[in-house]
Design a protein around this motif. Structure first.
Motif, short mmCIF file in Angstrom:
data_model
loop_
_atom_site.label_atom_id
_atom_site.label_comp_id
_atom_site.label_asym_id
_atom_site.label_seq_id
_atom_site.Cartn_x
_atom_site.Cartn_y
_atom_site.Cartn_z
N LEU A 155 -21.32 8.48 -8.84
CA LEU A 155 -20.05 9.12 -9.16
C LEU A 155 -19.13 9.13 -7.95
N LEU A 156 -19.67 9.46 -6.79
CA LEU A 156 -18.86 9.48 -5.57
C LEU A 156 -18.35 8.09 -5.21
N LYS A 157 -19.18 7.06 -5.42
CA LYS A 157 -18.73 5.69 -5.17
C LYS A 157 -17.57 5.34 -6.10
N GLN A 158 -17.70 5.74 -7.36
CA GLN A 158 -16.64 5.47 -8.32
C GLN A 158 -15.36 6.20 -7.92
N GLN A 159 -15.49 7.45 -7.52
CA GLN A 159 -14.32 8.21 -7.09
C GLN A 159 -13.70 7.59 -5.84
N ASN A 160 -14.55 7.12 -4.94
CA ASN A 160 -14.05 6.48 -3.72
C ASN A 160 -13.25 5.23 -4.05
N GLU A 161 -13.77 4.43 -4.97
CA GLU A 161 -13.04 3.22 -5.38
C GLU A 161 -11.71 3.58 -6.05
N SER A 162 -11.73 4.64 -6.86
CA SER A 162 -10.49 5.08 -7.50
C SER A 162 -9.47 5.53 -6.46
N LEU A 163 -9.94 6.24 -5.45
CA LEU A 163 -9.03 6.69 -4.40
C LEU A 163 -8.49 5.52 -3.59
N LYS A 164 -9.34 4.53 -3.32
CA LYS A 164 -8.87 3.35 -2.61
C LYS A 164 -7.79 2.64 -3.42
N MET A 165 -8.03 2.54 -4.73
CA MET A 165 -7.05 1.89 -5.60
C MET A 165 -5.74 2.67 -5.62
N ALA A 166 -5.84 3.98 -5.72
CA ALA A 166 -4.64 4.81 -5.74
C ALA A 166 -3.88 4.67 -4.42
N ASP A 215 -2.16 1.47 5.68
CA ASP A 215 -3.46 0.85 5.95
C ASP A 215 -3.76 -0.28 4.99
N ASN A 216 -3.20 -0.23 3.79
CA ASN A 216 -3.58 -1.19 2.75
C ASN A 216 -2.39 -1.98 2.22
N LYS A 217 -1.47 -2.37 3.06
CA LYS A 217 -0.28 -3.09 2.58
C LYS A 217 -0.66 -4.41 1.91
N ARG A 218 -1.58 -5.14 2.52
CA ARG A 218 -1.98 -6.42 1.93
C ARG A 218 -2.63 -6.20 0.58
N GLU A 219 -3.53 -5.23 0.50
CA GLU A 219 -4.19 -4.93 -0.77
C GLU A 219 -3.18 -4.47 -1.81
N THR A 220 -2.19 -3.71 -1.37
CA THR A 220 -1.16 -3.23 -2.30
C THR A 220 -0.39 -4.40 -2.88
N ASN A 224 0.84 -7.94 -7.36
CA ASN A 224 0.95 -9.30 -7.89
C ASN A 224 0.00 -9.50 -9.07
N SER A 225 -1.19 -8.95 -8.96
CA SER A 225 -2.15 -9.04 -10.05
C SER A 225 -1.63 -8.33 -11.30
N LEU A 226 -1.05 -7.15 -11.11
CA LEU A 226 -0.49 -6.41 -12.25
C LEU A 226 0.68 -7.16 -12.87
N ILE A 227 1.51 -7.77 -12.04
CA ILE A 227 2.65 -8.55 -12.56
C ILE A 227 2.15 -9.73 -13.39
N ARG A 228 1.12 -10.42 -12.90
CA ARG A 228 0.55 -11.54 -13.66
C ARG A 228 0.01 -11.06 -15.01
N GLU A 229 -0.66 -9.91 -15.00
CA GLU A 229 -1.19 -9.37 -16.25
C GLU A 229 -0.06 -9.02 -17.22
N ILE A 230 1.01 -8.43 -16.71
CA ILE A 230 2.17 -8.08 -17.56
C ILE A 230 2.81 -9.35 -18.11
N ASP A 231 2.98 -10.36 -17.25
CA ASP A 231 3.55 -11.63 -17.70
C ASP A 231 2.69 -12.26 -18.79
N TYR A 232 1.38 -12.19 -18.63
CA TYR A 232 0.47 -12.73 -19.63
C TYR A 232 0.62 -11.98 -20.96
N CYS A 233 0.71 -10.66 -20.88
CA CYS A 233 0.89 -9.86 -22.10
C CYS A 233 2.22 -10.19 -22.78
N ILE A 234 3.26 -10.32 -22.01
CA ILE A 234 4.57 -10.65 -22.58
C ILE A 234 4.50 -12.02 -23.25
#
Length: 96
Positions: free
Chosen positions: A52-63, A71-76, A81-91
Motif C-alpha cells: 500500500l505504501l509503495k502504491q501511495q508513493n508511486e501516486s505521490l510521485k505521479m502527482a 525535481d521532475n521536470k523531465r518526467e512531467t 506528452n503521453s497524456l496528449i498522445r492518449e487524448i489525440d488517440y481518443c479524439i
C-alpha cells in the motif's frame, strides 16, 4: 522375583518420565506453532502495508510530476506528452 519387580518398577518410572517429557514437548510445540502463526500474520500484514505504501508513493510521485515540481521536470514533460498522445488517440477514435 524381586529382581523382576525392580525391573518393572524401573520401566514404569521411565515410562512416566517419558510421558511427562512427551507432554512438555507437545506443549512447547503448540506454543511454537502459535508463535509461528502470529509471526506469519504479522509478516502478511506488513507486506500488505508495504504494498500500500509503495502504491501511495508511486501516486505521490505521479502527482508531483504532474504538478511540475522542479525535481521532475523531465518526467512531467514526458507524462504530459503521453497524456496528449492518449487524448489525440481518443479524439481520432471518436472522429472515425
Amino acid at each position: 522375583m524381586s529382581g523382576l519387580a525392580q525391573i518393572v518398577d524401573s520401566l514404569e518410572s521411565k515410562l512416566e518420565k517419558l510421558a511427562l517429557k512427551l507432554d512438555r514437548l507437545q506443549q512447547e510445540n503448540r506454543e511454537l506453532q502459535n508463535g509461528m502463526a502470529r509471526s506469519e500474520a504479522v509478516a502478511k500484514k506488513q507486506n500488505e502495508e508495504m504494498a500500500l505504501l509503495k502504491q501511495q508513493n508511486e501516486s505521490l510521485k505521479m502527482a508531483n510530476s504532474l504538478l511540475g515540481s522542479d525535481d521532475n521536470k523531465r518526467e512531467t514533460k514526458l507524462k504530459i506528452n503521453s497524456l496528449i498522445r492518449e487524448i489525440d488517440y481518443c479524439i481520432a477514435q471518436l472522429s472515425d
